[in-house]
Scaffold this motif. Sequence first.
Motif, short mmCIF file in Angstrom:
data_model
loop_
_atom_site.label_atom_id
_atom_site.label_comp_id
_atom_site.label_asym_id
_atom_site.label_seq_id
_atom_site.Cartn_x
_atom_site.Cartn_y
_atom_site.Cartn_z
N MET A 72 0.84 -1.19 0.00
CA MET A 72 0.00 0.00 0.00
C MET A 72 0.89 1.24 0.00
O MET A 72 2.04 1.20 0.47
N PRO A 73 0.40 2.37 -0.54
CA PRO A 73 1.25 3.56 -0.66
C PRO A 73 1.76 4.05 0.69
O PRO A 73 1.04 4.03 1.69
N THR A 74 3.01 4.49 0.69
CA THR A 74 3.70 4.97 1.90
C THR A 74 4.32 6.34 1.60
O THR A 74 4.28 6.81 0.44
N PRO A 75 4.91 6.98 2.59
CA PRO A 75 5.59 8.25 2.33
C PRO A 75 6.67 8.13 1.25
O PRO A 75 6.94 9.12 0.55
N LEU A 76 7.27 6.94 1.10
CA LEU A 76 8.28 6.77 0.06
C LEU A 76 7.67 6.95 -1.33
O LEU A 76 8.30 7.54 -2.23
N ASP A 77 6.44 6.48 -1.52
CA ASP A 77 5.78 6.67 -2.80
C ASP A 77 5.53 8.15 -3.07
O ASP A 77 5.64 8.61 -4.21
N VAL A 78 5.21 8.90 -2.02
CA VAL A 78 5.01 10.34 -2.17
C VAL A 78 6.29 11.00 -2.65
O VAL A 78 6.28 11.84 -3.57
N VAL A 79 7.41 10.61 -2.05
CA VAL A 79 8.70 11.18 -2.45
C VAL A 79 8.99 10.87 -3.91
O VAL A 79 9.43 11.75 -4.68
N PHE A 80 8.76 9.62 -4.31
CA PHE A 80 9.01 9.23 -5.70
C PHE A 80 8.17 10.07 -6.66
O PHE A 80 8.65 10.53 -7.70
N LEU A 81 6.89 10.28 -6.32
CA LEU A 81 6.00 11.01 -7.21
C LEU A 81 6.36 12.50 -7.24
O LEU A 81 6.30 13.13 -8.31
N VAL A 82 6.75 13.05 -6.12
CA VAL A 82 7.19 14.46 -6.09
C VAL A 82 8.42 14.64 -6.97
O VAL A 82 8.53 15.62 -7.73
N GLN A 83 9.36 13.71 -6.88
CA GLN A 83 10.56 13.81 -7.73
C GLN A 83 10.19 13.74 -9.20
O GLN A 83 10.79 14.43 -10.03
N LYS A 84 9.20 12.92 -9.53
CA LYS A 84 8.77 12.80 -10.92
C LYS A 84 8.11 14.09 -11.40
O LYS A 84 8.42 14.61 -12.48
N VAL A 85 7.18 14.62 -10.61
CA VAL A 85 6.37 15.77 -11.05
C VAL A 85 7.14 17.07 -11.00
O VAL A 85 7.07 17.88 -11.94
N TYR A 86 7.90 17.31 -9.93
CA TYR A 86 8.51 18.62 -9.73
C TYR A 86 9.99 18.69 -10.10
O TYR A 86 10.53 19.79 -10.30
N SER A 115 11.45 16.18 -12.39
CA SER A 115 11.69 15.40 -13.61
C SER A 115 12.67 14.27 -13.39
O SER A 115 13.45 13.90 -14.28
N GLN A 116 12.69 13.73 -12.17
CA GLN A 116 13.52 12.58 -11.84
C GLN A 116 12.62 11.35 -11.79
O GLN A 116 11.87 11.16 -10.84
N ASP A 117 12.69 10.55 -12.84
CA ASP A 117 11.72 9.47 -12.99
C ASP A 117 12.29 8.16 -12.46
O ASP A 117 13.17 7.55 -13.06
N ALA A 118 11.78 7.72 -11.32
CA ALA A 118 12.15 6.42 -10.76
C ALA A 118 10.90 5.57 -10.54
O ALA A 118 10.92 4.61 -9.78
N LEU A 119 9.81 5.94 -11.21
CA LEU A 119 8.56 5.21 -11.02
C LEU A 119 8.64 3.84 -11.70
O LEU A 119 9.25 3.68 -12.76
N TYR A 120 7.99 2.87 -11.09
CA TYR A 120 7.96 1.53 -11.66
C TYR A 120 7.16 1.55 -12.96
O TYR A 120 6.12 2.21 -13.05
N ASP A 121 7.64 0.82 -13.98
CA ASP A 121 7.02 0.88 -15.31
C ASP A 121 5.98 -0.23 -15.46
O ASP A 121 6.27 -1.32 -15.93
N TYR A 122 4.76 0.05 -15.04
CA TYR A 122 3.69 -0.92 -15.25
C TYR A 122 3.36 -1.07 -16.73
O TYR A 122 2.84 -2.10 -17.15
N HIS A 123 3.68 -0.05 -17.52
CA HIS A 123 3.46 -0.17 -18.96
C HIS A 123 4.34 -1.26 -19.54
O HIS A 123 4.02 -1.84 -20.57
#
Length: 304
Positions: free
Chosen positions: A225-239, A241-249
């Motif tokens: 389930m989502p944790t503060p670590l997921d928030v950090v990952f998404l903030v890095q992606k959005v603000y 442009s550091q993309d470390a998100l898992y590629d479900y695609h």
Amino acid sequence: MRRKIALAILMMTIPTLDAMAAWDITIESKTVEANETDVMVSIYGSWDREVSQLSVPIIVREITPGAFWTGSLPYDTGGNALNHPFQHNVSWQWNTIYPWALLIEEFRPDIPRQTCPTDGDVGYDGVSPDHFCINASATTSEVAAKQNLAFCTWSFDVAGVAGTFEFDTACFYCGVNSIYLIVSQIPPFDQGPLGTGDVTFHKGVITITACNCGVPGDVDGSGDMPTPLDVVFLVQKVYRSQDALYDYHGLGDCPFENGDVNGDGGTPTPLDVTFLVQKVYKDLDGLCVDRCHGDPGTGYCPGP
């Protein structure tokens, strides 16, 4: 005397032509992912004498309700040999220097008619059942003995429902009510089920695996389930442009980009960050729940 005995033993160890005969039509089976596109399936043929006519009527039938092919279905009509004016996602591979089927080379969609049972079919429309027929006919040449020749390939998309559907053989119309493999001799004869009956048919089964888009909000791919670590990952992606998100695609079956946690389509935005923060820190759940069957781009993401 010894030579005669040796020759007799040798003759007993050599299989007869009939024992070596391999008359077979096989449609490829494969496992694909939900919503997969450009799935390619081939039909294989084996015969041990020259063949001048081949006809294979095919029914496409769902086994699991909703698990079926979809989109723009394959066809190849109105063409003779190298001329294919009405063709979509069908190819022929005869592996000969000159094309064998100089008269007809056709993947023709239709519905059963005349003496064939219709089984409720009303068209070639991606609603089970669908029918088509593969026809190939020679004029001045024949296809020599072949083993496992992939002579025709077609491609299609599949639905997002896990399960199976099949390519089987069935009556198409009174003239092609079974598989025909015509042997080139005088007089010619049929090796199909209505002739000598030597042809073995193997239907193709397409298995669609379940969609896997991960846990809603699990942008780092941990499976939790989502944790503060997921928030950090998404903030890095959005603000940043550091993309470390898992590629479900990369799984080939998820319609949403990872990070699009509210399921409105497109790349992650500050709104997705807000939704994820509310989920993690305030237990306010606005995340896309059913990420496999939502409709990205329209904002539709159904609940459980």
